[in-house]
Design an enzyme around this catalytic site. Structure first.
Site, PDB file in Angstrom:
ATOM      1  N   ASP A 140       0.814  -1.205   0.000  1.00  9.58           N
ATOM      2  CA  ASP A 140       0.000   0.000   0.000  1.00  9.58           C
ATOM      3  C   ASP A 140       0.855   1.265   0.000  1.00  9.58           C
ATOM      4  OD1 ASP A 140      -2.873   0.869   0.425  1.00  9.58           O
ATOM      5  OD2 ASP A 140      -1.931   1.922   2.092  1.00  9.58           O
ATOM      6  N   GLU A 193       2.181  -0.304  -4.689  1.00  7.94           N
ATOM      7  CA  GLU A 193       1.285   0.751  -5.155  1.00  7.94           C
ATOM      8  C   GLU A 193       2.102   2.035  -5.181  1.00  7.94           C
ATOM      9  OE1 GLU A 193      -3.013   2.812  -4.128  1.00  7.94           O
ATOM     10  OE2 GLU A 193      -1.633   2.330  -2.528  1.00  7.94           O
ATOM     11  N   HIS A 222     -10.233  -1.347  -5.741  1.00  5.31           N
ATOM     12  CA  HIS A 222     -11.191  -0.862  -4.755  1.00  5.31           C
ATOM     13  C   HIS A 222     -11.182   0.656  -4.593  1.00  5.31           C
ATOM     14  CE1 HIS A 222      -7.352  -0.940  -2.852  1.00  5.31           C
ATOM     15  NE2 HIS A 222      -7.822  -0.294  -1.800  1.00  5.31           N
ATOM     16  N   ASP A 223     -10.260   1.346  -5.274  1.00  3.83           N
ATOM     17  CA  ASP A 223     -10.182   2.807  -5.183  1.00  3.83           C
ATOM     18  C   ASP A 223     -10.686   3.492  -6.452  1.00  3.83           C
ATOM     19  OD1 ASP A 223      -8.914   2.655  -2.670  1.00  3.83           O
ATOM     20  OD2 ASP A 223      -6.927   2.541  -3.597  1.00  3.83           O
TER      21      ASP A 223
HETATM   22  C1  GLC Z   1      -4.173   2.997  -0.752  1.00  2.00           C
HETATM   23  C2  GLC Z   1      -5.364   2.103  -0.698  1.00  2.00           C
HETATM   24  C3  GLC Z   1      -6.559   2.913  -0.286  1.00  2.00           C
HETATM   25  C4  GLC Z   1      -6.284   3.491   1.078  1.00  2.00           C
HETATM   26  C5  GLC Z   1      -4.986   4.275   1.115  1.00  2.00           C
HETATM   27  C6  GLC Z   1      -4.537   4.521   2.511  1.00  2.00           C
HETATM   28  O1  GLC Z   1      -4.283   3.954  -1.751  1.00  2.00           O
HETATM   29  O2  GLC Z   1      -5.538   1.437  -1.912  1.00  2.00           O
HETATM   30  O3  GLC Z   1      -7.731   2.155  -0.292  1.00  2.00           O
HETATM   31  O4  GLC Z   1      -7.341   4.313   1.463  1.00  2.00           O
HETATM   32  O5  GLC Z   1      -3.936   3.591   0.487  1.00  2.00           O
HETATM   33  O6  GLC Z   1      -4.112   3.333   3.107  1.00  2.00           O
END
Ligand code: GLC
Ligand code: CA
Length: 573
Positions: A213, A267, A343-344
């Site tokens: 993440d 990510e 999911h985002d």
């Molecule tokens: C990433 C996740 C997201 C989350 C964020 C903070 O972007 O994919 O869902 O809200 O990190 O952890």
């Protein structure tokens, strides 16, 4: 790790062949996948129940969004204990059973590693905030205020300042996300060691990888300097690809990753091609691959005032240019991850395709073809294989996502955005569009729960559901199954070299993949009209070419029907 060496076609470069390059990943957002006990919340036993469905689809790896103990300020992305399971999701025994069953079925499990921040309820933070000389103080990023205000002008990704004042010690702590997600201080070697120990603990348990993440944000710029403020008065933190991020990932690789045969993906919002070559270098010193986000943004044409909220879909030539840049830029040097949804993000068919009754299925299949024929590891987000659509909630009360709710407040209260305008933004791009329950069948609540779901089910579940699609050979599900099978059986889909044709064409996405003496010609119509295939492209396809896959039944002519996708396969000299 099992590594095969092999020679690339005409070139001299030697690349590693690896299982994670040949795999297809399926993302599960556990809260919305399957509820086994009727409390309206998806859980681990629900996932175990549905593993056979995933086996049928043919995927190799599950990326499990966080299942750790969490007060759920951000649905599990705020972790209060990395080595315990969220009560709502079940127990560690349920987890072990799920892992064992997945392995029995030949499915690997990739855990979500959320270590840029913890929950403010994590024991480390509970200690850290107690006093300036607490042994855990430096686990987080504490600063004194400046002229009675926040230490700098950074904004949180979830609206407002990135700093929260804590009266206990009269100092502020940094939170790039919600106030309940304090950022860890990665410059502290003790933090790194604790994180690495925790990762080793999961690896010893037998998990198969990590999705990391916001990993590009872990190293904060020296001195935490102010940035240029935007419409809401706050600046981007500039933490992306910070000064020590590669150093820390190399250390993680040495102390954890290199000891196991894992799949790893970082990510990395804000990542450039040059940075990606470091994160995902073929030398294996950091991660296997990263998620870059250029193709899901507004692109260089974007002129958004309100960040993601008023972003729009970019034109096809620009989109093709971005994806092609990543395809050719990493060729032989690093490895791509391929995704249109998670999911985002809004639902891929709603954003990139056409979710009307007439074109939903065919455009979902076209998008899948376009993505799955590229080089990289494809990610399918739960429900994407059914062509699930945006939720299009009409009422603010139906939304649950902290990012959406905070943005509603900030944009309507301080940026002059009207309620109607904001509701329009949420319908198009709120993260909740991807978080409505998985549509299993046409019974109440789409078969997701016997109770009241934590978030409303999409109203189209009677026509869009797994039960109907798994038995229909023409369904979106069956089409995904075929794409996945083809990837498993054809090296050219995994390793073939990519080339974009007709870059300026505004309606068609056309590219080739070449591998040894073979070529694939991928043709995708992104419009709801018939489009003539350019003569130069037709001329490149020999008369004896075979059709590898197509989403259209009928005559194969030099014209592509609305949202038609067609892949030719033939020999080249
Ligand atoms: C990433 C996740 C997201 C989350 C964020 C903070 O972007 O994919 O869902 O809200 O990190 O952890
Ligand atoms: Ca449940």
């Amino acid at each position: 790790m099992q590594v095969f060496k092999y020679e690339r076609g005409k070139e001299d470069t030697v690349l590693n062949k690896a299982w994670w390059k040949e795999a297809v990943v399926y993302q599960i957002y556990p809260r919305s996948f399957m509820d086994s006990n009727g409390d309206g919340i998806g859980d681990l036993n629900g996932i175990t129940e549905k593993l056979e469905y995933l086996k049928e689809l043919g995927i190799d790896v599950i990326w499990l969004s966080p299942v750790y103990q969490s007060p759920n300020d951000d649905n599990g992305y705020d972790i209060s204990d990395y080595q315990a399971i969220m009560e709502e999701f079940g127990t560690m025994e349920d987890y072990d059973r799920m892992l064992a069953r997945a392995h029995e079925l030949g499915i690997k499990i990739m855990m979500d590693l959320v270590v840029n921040h913890t929950s403010d309820e994590h024991a480390w933070f509970v200690e850290s905030r107690k006093s300036v000389d607490n042994p855990y103080r430096d686990f987080y990023i504490w600063r004194k205020g400046k002229d009675g205000k926040e230490p700098n002008n950074w904004g949180s990704c979830f609206s407002g300042s990135a700093w929260k004042y804590d009266p206990q010690t009269d100092m502020y702590f940094l939170h790039l996300f919600s106030k309940k997600q304090p950022d860890l201080n990665w410059d502290n070697p003790k933090v790194r060691d604790r994180v690495f120990d925790m990762m080793n603990w999961w690896c010893e348990k037998g998990i198969d990888g990590f999705r990391m993440d916001v990993i590009s944000l872990i190293s904060k710029p020296e001195g935490l300097p102010d940035g240029v403020p935007g419409e809401n008065g706050y600046a981007d933190s500039g933490c992306a690809n910070g000064p020590h991020v590669h150093e820390y990932l190399k250390e993680m690789n040495k102390k954890v990753l290199s000891h196991y045969n894992l799949i790893t993906v970082g990510e990395a919002s804000g990542v450039t091609l040059e940075e990606a070559k470091k994160y995902a270098s073929a030398d294996g010193s950091e991660l296997n691959m990263v998620f870059q986000f250029e193709h899901v943004g507004s692109g260089p044409e974007g002129n958004n005032r309100f960040g993601k909220w008023d972003s729009h879909k970019m034109s096809l030539p620009v989109w093709k240019k971005i994806l092609s840049k990543w395809q050719t830029g990493l060729e032989g040097k690093a490895w791509n991850s391929l995704f249109l949804a998670n999911h985002d993000q809004p639902r891929s068919v709603s954003w990139f395709g056409n979710d009307s009754a007439e074109y939903r299925e065919i455009s979902a299949k076209m998008l899948a073809t376009c993505l799955h024929m590229m080089q990289g590891t494809p990610y399918v987000y739960q429900g994407e294989e059914l062509g699930m659509c945006n939720a299009y909630f009409d009422k603010l009360e139906d939304y649950r996502d902290i990012e959406s709710l905070n943005a509603y407040k900030e944009l309507t209260e301080t940026c002059g955005v009207s309620h109607e305008e904001m509701m329009g933004y949420l319908k198009r791009i709120s993260r909740d569009n991807a978080r409505t329950p998985m549509q299993w069948d046409d019974s109440a609540n789409a078969g997701f729960t016997t109770g009241t779901p934590w978030i409303k089910v999409n109203s189209n579940y009677k026509t869009v559901n797994a039960k109907q699609q798994t038995t229909d050979p023409d369904s979106v599900f069956s089409y995904y199954k075929e794409l996945i099978r083809l990837r498993h059986e054809n090296d050219i889909i995994v390793y073939g070299e990519y080339e974009l044709l007709e870059p300026q064409n505004e309606e068609l996405f056309i590219y080739t993949r070449t591998w040894n003496n073979e070529q694939l010609m991928v043709l995708c119509n992104f419009t709801d009209k018939d489009v003539v295939i350019p003569a130069a492209v037709m001329a490149q396809i020999p008369a004896d070419a075979q059709i590898l896959i197509s989403n259209h039944v009928g005559n194969l002519e030099a014209v592509l029907r609305p949202y038609e996708a067609r892949v030719y396969r033939y020999n080249v000299k």
